[in-house]
Scaffold this active site. Sequence first.
Site, PDB file in Angstrom:
ATOM      1  N   ASP A   1      -7.502  -4.307  -1.720  1.00 23.16           N
ATOM      2  CA  ASP A   1      -6.400  -5.260  -1.794  1.00 23.16           C
ATOM      3  C   ASP A   1      -5.149  -4.612  -1.232  1.00 23.16           C
ATOM      4  O   ASP A   1      -4.767  -3.505  -1.642  1.00 23.16           O
ATOM      5  CB  ASP A   1      -6.158  -5.697  -3.240  1.00 23.16           C
ATOM      6  CG  ASP A   1      -7.359  -6.427  -3.820  1.00 23.16           C
ATOM      7  OD1 ASP A   1      -7.914  -7.291  -3.121  1.00 23.16           O
ATOM      8  OD2 ASP A   1      -7.741  -6.121  -4.968  1.00 23.16           O
ATOM      9  N   LEU A   2      -4.487  -5.262  -0.317  1.00 20.89           N
ATOM     10  CA  LEU A   2      -3.342  -4.703   0.369  1.00 20.89           C
ATOM     11  C   LEU A   2      -2.275  -4.243  -0.612  1.00 20.89           C
ATOM     12  O   LEU A   2      -1.752  -5.032  -1.396  1.00 20.89           O
ATOM     13  CB  LEU A   2      -2.754  -5.739   1.334  1.00 20.89           C
ATOM     14  CG  LEU A   2      -1.502  -5.304   2.105  1.00 20.89           C
ATOM     15  CD1 LEU A   2      -1.815  -4.110   2.992  1.00 20.89           C
ATOM     16  CD2 LEU A   2      -0.950  -6.478   2.922  1.00 20.89           C
ATOM     17  N   ASP A   3      -1.937  -2.955  -0.556  1.00 22.76           N
ATOM     18  CA  ASP A   3      -0.861  -2.353  -1.344  1.00 22.76           C
ATOM     19  C   ASP A   3      -0.998  -2.631  -2.835  1.00 22.76           C
ATOM     20  O   ASP A   3      -0.001  -2.751  -3.551  1.00 22.76           O
ATOM     21  CB  ASP A   3       0.504  -2.859  -0.847  1.00 22.76           C
ATOM     22  CG  ASP A   3       0.743  -2.490   0.608  1.00 22.76           C
ATOM     23  OD1 ASP A   3       0.233  -1.437   1.036  1.00 22.76           O
ATOM     24  OD2 ASP A   3       1.421  -3.252   1.307  1.00 22.76           O
ATOM     25  N   ASP A   4      -2.238  -2.731  -3.316  1.00 25.31           N
ATOM     26  CA  ASP A   4      -2.457  -3.088  -4.720  1.00 25.31           C
ATOM     27  C   ASP A   4      -3.317  -2.051  -5.446  1.00 25.31           C
ATOM     28  O   ASP A   4      -3.816  -2.304  -6.520  1.00 25.31           O
ATOM     29  CB  ASP A   4      -3.128  -4.470  -4.797  1.00 25.31           C
ATOM     30  CG  ASP A   4      -3.069  -5.051  -6.208  1.00 25.31           C
ATOM     31  OD1 ASP A   4      -2.026  -4.900  -6.864  1.00 25.31           O
ATOM     32  OD2 ASP A   4      -4.074  -5.648  -6.640  1.00 25.31           O
TER      33      ASP A   4
ATOM     34  N   HIS B   1       4.006   3.663   0.213  1.00 26.51           N
ATOM     35  CA  HIS B   1       4.485   2.317   0.559  1.00 26.51           C
ATOM     36  C   HIS B   1       5.998   2.277   0.445  1.00 26.51           C
ATOM     37  O   HIS B   1       6.575   2.772  -0.521  1.00 26.51           O
ATOM     38  CB  HIS B   1       3.861   1.260  -0.354  1.00 26.51           C
ATOM     39  CG  HIS B   1       4.054  -0.134   0.154  1.00 26.51           C
ATOM     40  ND1 HIS B   1       5.201  -0.852  -0.081  1.00 26.51           N
ATOM     41  CD2 HIS B   1       3.268  -0.926   0.913  1.00 26.51           C
ATOM     42  CE1 HIS B   1       5.099  -2.044   0.507  1.00 26.51           C
ATOM     43  NE2 HIS B   1       3.944  -2.100   1.111  1.00 26.51           N
TER      44      HIS B   1
END
Length: 279
Positions: free
Chosen positions: A222-225, A188
């Site tokens: 969960d997005l980018d989690d 990311h």
Amino acid sequence: MTKHILLMEGPDAKGLIYHVTKVLYKNECNVIRQDEYVSPSGQFFMRTEFESADELNPEKVLQDLRTRVPDERIRFRTNAKKKKDVVILCTKEHHCISDLLTRFHFNELDANILAVVSNYDVLEPFVSKFGIPFHTVSHEGLTREEHEEAVFKAIEPYQPEYLVLAKYMRILTPNFVEKYPNKIVNIHHSFLPAFIGANPYRQAYDRGVKIIGATAHFVNNDLDDGPIIAQDVKRVSHRFTAKDMSREGKDVEKTVLTKALKLVFNDRVFIYGNRTIIL
């Protein structure tokens, strides 16, 4: 002699290290390296690297360990120390995949890159120079689910142990992620959790940040989690434009991704909740 890695995790208890080393000794194995950690909550993690004669039966080792440590909450895994089979997903950006392919070519990645899958054909000429199969699976005219099914069909014949998202700019659905639980690694372009979403370097520039960074993590729903594997930062100043930050950030991204993959491919990463323990 062949090398193996034994991973162990569960509630801490007296004698765990003794039991493991005793079993390995009785199976005529030699411990090369051992690392352990006990969390503040009392969770025990251990990575043991050992070598054995070629005729070692790993299943017998696991059975012997279970006999000595009957607590089912304590989990054991053993793997031969070998390169992992990997498929890379990408879109148009080349900096991460070019670094990975170069390291693969010079035997620096501890992985076998079996194929590259992309929703664009932009990088096919570059990838072909390494003799690696390239599959273009366009998303045009398809729903996200339809596209992911086509991507899955391209990946499945290779039976990869891990998927690497080398700037694959598509959000994966839970249905796809569950096919590869804790087996998808993403890079990311920000120091999570800051600047999530599109144009992170523009967001960083607008906020006047003094550091930029990158985060490599496992993908979850969960997005980018997902659990974070590796992170790094680079200092910037008011003299940096958003374009400057993007250029410098790409160098951080590829370095962090490579560091994370080396940890994962060497079986050094335990997932504990939404955190990682790295030994």
